[in-house]
Scaffold this active site. Structure first.
Site, PDB file in Angstrom:
ATOM      1  CG  ASP A 107      -1.665   1.348   1.298  1.00  0.00           C
ATOM      2  OD1 ASP A 107      -2.372   1.692   0.336  1.00  0.00           O
ATOM      3  OD2 ASP A 107      -1.579   1.607   2.560  1.00  0.00           O
ATOM      4  CG  LEU A 108       1.526   5.528  -2.049  1.00  0.00           C
ATOM      5  CD1 LEU A 108       3.502   5.266  -1.797  1.00  0.00           C
ATOM      6  CD2 LEU A 108       1.420   6.364  -3.277  1.00  0.00           C
ATOM      7  CG  ASP A 109      -1.937   7.339   0.526  1.00  0.00           C
ATOM      8  OD1 ASP A 109      -1.009   8.301   0.343  1.00  0.00           O
ATOM      9  OD2 ASP A 109      -2.742   7.350  -0.343  1.00  0.00           O
ATOM     10  CB  THR A 138       0.287  10.639   2.113  1.00  0.00           C
ATOM     11  OG1 THR A 138       0.436   9.292   1.990  1.00  0.00           O
ATOM     12  CG2 THR A 138       1.427  11.297   1.299  1.00  0.00           C
ATOM     13  CE  LYS A 160      -4.956   5.711   9.711  1.00  0.00           C
ATOM     14  NZ  LYS A 160      -4.412   4.897  10.741  1.00  0.00           N
ATOM     15  N   GLY A 161      -7.492   4.151   3.730  1.00  0.00           N
ATOM     16  CA  GLY A 161      -7.632   2.958   2.646  1.00  0.00           C
ATOM     17  C   GLY A 161      -8.771   3.107   1.681  1.00  0.00           C
ATOM     18  NE  ARG A 219     -10.079  11.977  -4.748  1.00  0.00           N
ATOM     19  CZ  ARG A 219      -9.243  12.412  -6.144  1.00  0.00           C
ATOM     20  NH1 ARG A 219      -9.819  13.073  -6.918  1.00  0.00           N
ATOM     21  NH2 ARG A 219      -8.072  12.025  -6.493  1.00  0.00           N
ATOM     22  CB  SER A 247      -1.882   3.437  -3.608  1.00  0.00           C
ATOM     23  OG  SER A 247      -2.397   4.514  -3.335  1.00  0.00           O
ATOM     24  CB  ALA A 248      -7.423   3.359  -2.777  1.00  0.00           C
ATOM     25  CB  SER A 249      -4.084   7.673  -3.568  1.00  0.00           C
ATOM     26  OG  SER A 249      -3.753   8.759  -4.057  1.00  0.00           O
ATOM     27  CG  ASN A 294      -3.646  12.983  -5.842  1.00  0.00           C
ATOM     28  OD1 ASN A 294      -3.696  13.619  -6.845  1.00  0.00           O
ATOM     29  ND2 ASN A 294      -4.818  12.731  -4.919  1.00  0.00           N
ATOM     30  CE  LYS A 315      -6.002  -0.526  -0.778  1.00  0.00           C
ATOM     31  NZ  LYS A 315      -4.854   0.344  -0.395  1.00  0.00           N
ATOM     32  CD  GLU A 319      -3.798  -1.607   2.893  1.00  0.00           C
ATOM     33  OE1 GLU A 319      -3.748  -0.664   3.714  1.00  0.00           O
ATOM     34  OE2 GLU A 319      -3.910  -1.487   1.715  1.00  0.00           O
ATOM     35  CG  ASP A 320      -1.980   2.628   6.563  1.00  0.00           C
ATOM     36  OD1 ASP A 320      -2.480   2.209   5.186  1.00  0.00           O
ATOM     37  OD2 ASP A 320      -2.229   3.857   6.746  1.00  0.00           O
TER      38      ASP A 320
HETATM   39  P1  B16 Z   1      -6.999  10.045  -3.675  1.00  0.00           P
HETATM   40  P2  B16 Z   1      -3.779   3.932   0.178  1.00  0.00           P
HETATM   41  C1  B16 Z   1      -5.944   5.696  -0.017  1.00  0.00           C
HETATM   42  O1  B16 Z   1      -4.633   5.241  -0.573  1.00  0.00           O
HETATM   43  C2  B16 Z   1      -5.776   6.609   1.178  1.00  0.00           C
HETATM   44  O2  B16 Z   1      -5.581   5.750   2.342  1.00  0.00           O
HETATM   45  C3  B16 Z   1      -7.144   7.149   1.586  1.00  0.00           C
HETATM   46  O3  B16 Z   1      -7.243   8.050   2.610  1.00  0.00           O
HETATM   47  C4  B16 Z   1      -7.515   7.828   0.403  1.00  0.00           C
HETATM   48  O4  B16 Z   1      -8.870   8.246   0.314  1.00  0.00           O
HETATM   49  C5  B16 Z   1      -7.340   7.043  -0.891  1.00  0.00           C
HETATM   50  O5  B16 Z   1      -6.151   6.633  -1.290  1.00  0.00           O
HETATM   51  C6  B16 Z   1      -7.994   7.883  -2.193  1.00  0.00           C
HETATM   52  O6  B16 Z   1      -6.944   9.108  -2.529  1.00  0.00           O
HETATM   53  O7  B16 Z   1      -8.157  10.730  -3.247  1.00  0.00           O
HETATM   54  O8  B16 Z   1      -5.776  10.513  -3.892  1.00  0.00           O
HETATM   55  O9  B16 Z   1      -7.759   9.244  -4.833  1.00  0.00           O
HETATM   56  O10 B16 Z   1      -3.804   3.811   1.523  1.00  0.00           O
HETATM   57  O11 B16 Z   1      -4.694   2.896  -0.646  1.00  0.00           O
HETATM   58  O12 B16 Z   1      -2.455   3.957  -0.676  1.00  0.00           O
HETATM   59 MG    MG Z   2      -2.808   3.125   3.620  1.00  0.00          MG
END
Ligand code: B16
Ligand code: MG
Length: 217
Positions: free
Chosen positions: A8-10, A16, A44-45, A48, A113-115, A117, A144, A168-169
């Protein structure tokens, strides 16, 4: 036997989780919605829109689809403003060596990562080249704890899910890994991540040899 580790990233690689949290807290303040530890942990995880829905459960009024998109964009602008000035200093201690140790052991590395970004962040942190496969979060339809994102990482790496270890965190992330049929390592709070086979205080404590030789506890 173990063939790949999917990170996982964040909150695992980059510092982050606190930035996402601060952005949501600012948005909560903007719209007069309550925000506390419990809400932050549940987010968390979670992607958006999923995170926004958690925030809006206790908002003073209902929001239309159009309004929700405006709120998501606003949260994202708060978040991006912070990570734009990120550099390798925002890697969590031991993160780079953890990923490198997996490569040195001859295993493949993935990022789930779900992000949306994540590509920007990997670039800023200077670690994009350490991953054999990075899941494109914009193509994932189930957040997730659904297993889709970890399964997509295994497919992208060309390995079977049961030969993967996920790191994962977030509770939602550990559940996603387990639902994908993978072994799970949690980083952070043992009470939140209890379902993982191993829980580390930080990624700095990650020792790939434990998972290559050792059987799950
Ligand atoms: P974004 P991960 C997740 O990343 C974050 O933990 C979560 O807080 C965030 O809402 C999600 O990514 C979406 O991020 O808005 O930047 O697309 O923990 O899966 O790396
Ligand atoms: Mg995470």
């Amino acid at each position: 036997s173990l063939q790949a580790v999917i990170f996982d990233l964040d909150g695992v690689i980059a510092d982050t989780a606190v930035v996402h949290r601060a952005a949501w807290e600012q948005l909560a303040h903007d719209i007069g919605a309550p925000f506390d530890e419990h809400i932050a942990e549940r987010m968390k995880g979670v992607d958006r829109r999923g995170s926004l829905e958690i925030l809006l459960e206790r908002a003073p009024h209902a929001y239309s689809e159009r309004e929700k998109r405006v709120l998501e964009d606003r949260k994202n602008s708060y978040y991006v403003a912070q990570i734009e000035c990120f550099g390798p200093d925002q890697l969590l201690r031991g993160a780079r060596s953890a990923v490198e140790s997996v490569r040195d052991a001859g295993l493949r590395t993935g990022l789930a990562s779900a992000s949306r970004n994540a590509p920007l962040l990997l670039d800023r942190l200077g670690i994009a080249e350490l991953f054999d496969y990075v899941v494109d979060a914009s193509r994932i339809t189930h957040s997730k704890p659904h297993p889709e994102i970890f399964l997509a990482a295994a497919t992208g790496l060309g390995v079977a899910p049961e030969t993967c270890l996920g790191v994962e965190d977030a509770a939602a992330g550990v559940d996603s890994i387990l639902a994908a049929g993978m072994r799970a390592v949690g980083v952070g709070d043992a009470t939140v991540l209890a379902r993982a086979e191993d829980i580390l205080v930080g990624i700095e404590a990650f020792d790939i040899q434990r998972y290559i030789s050792g059987q799950p506890n």
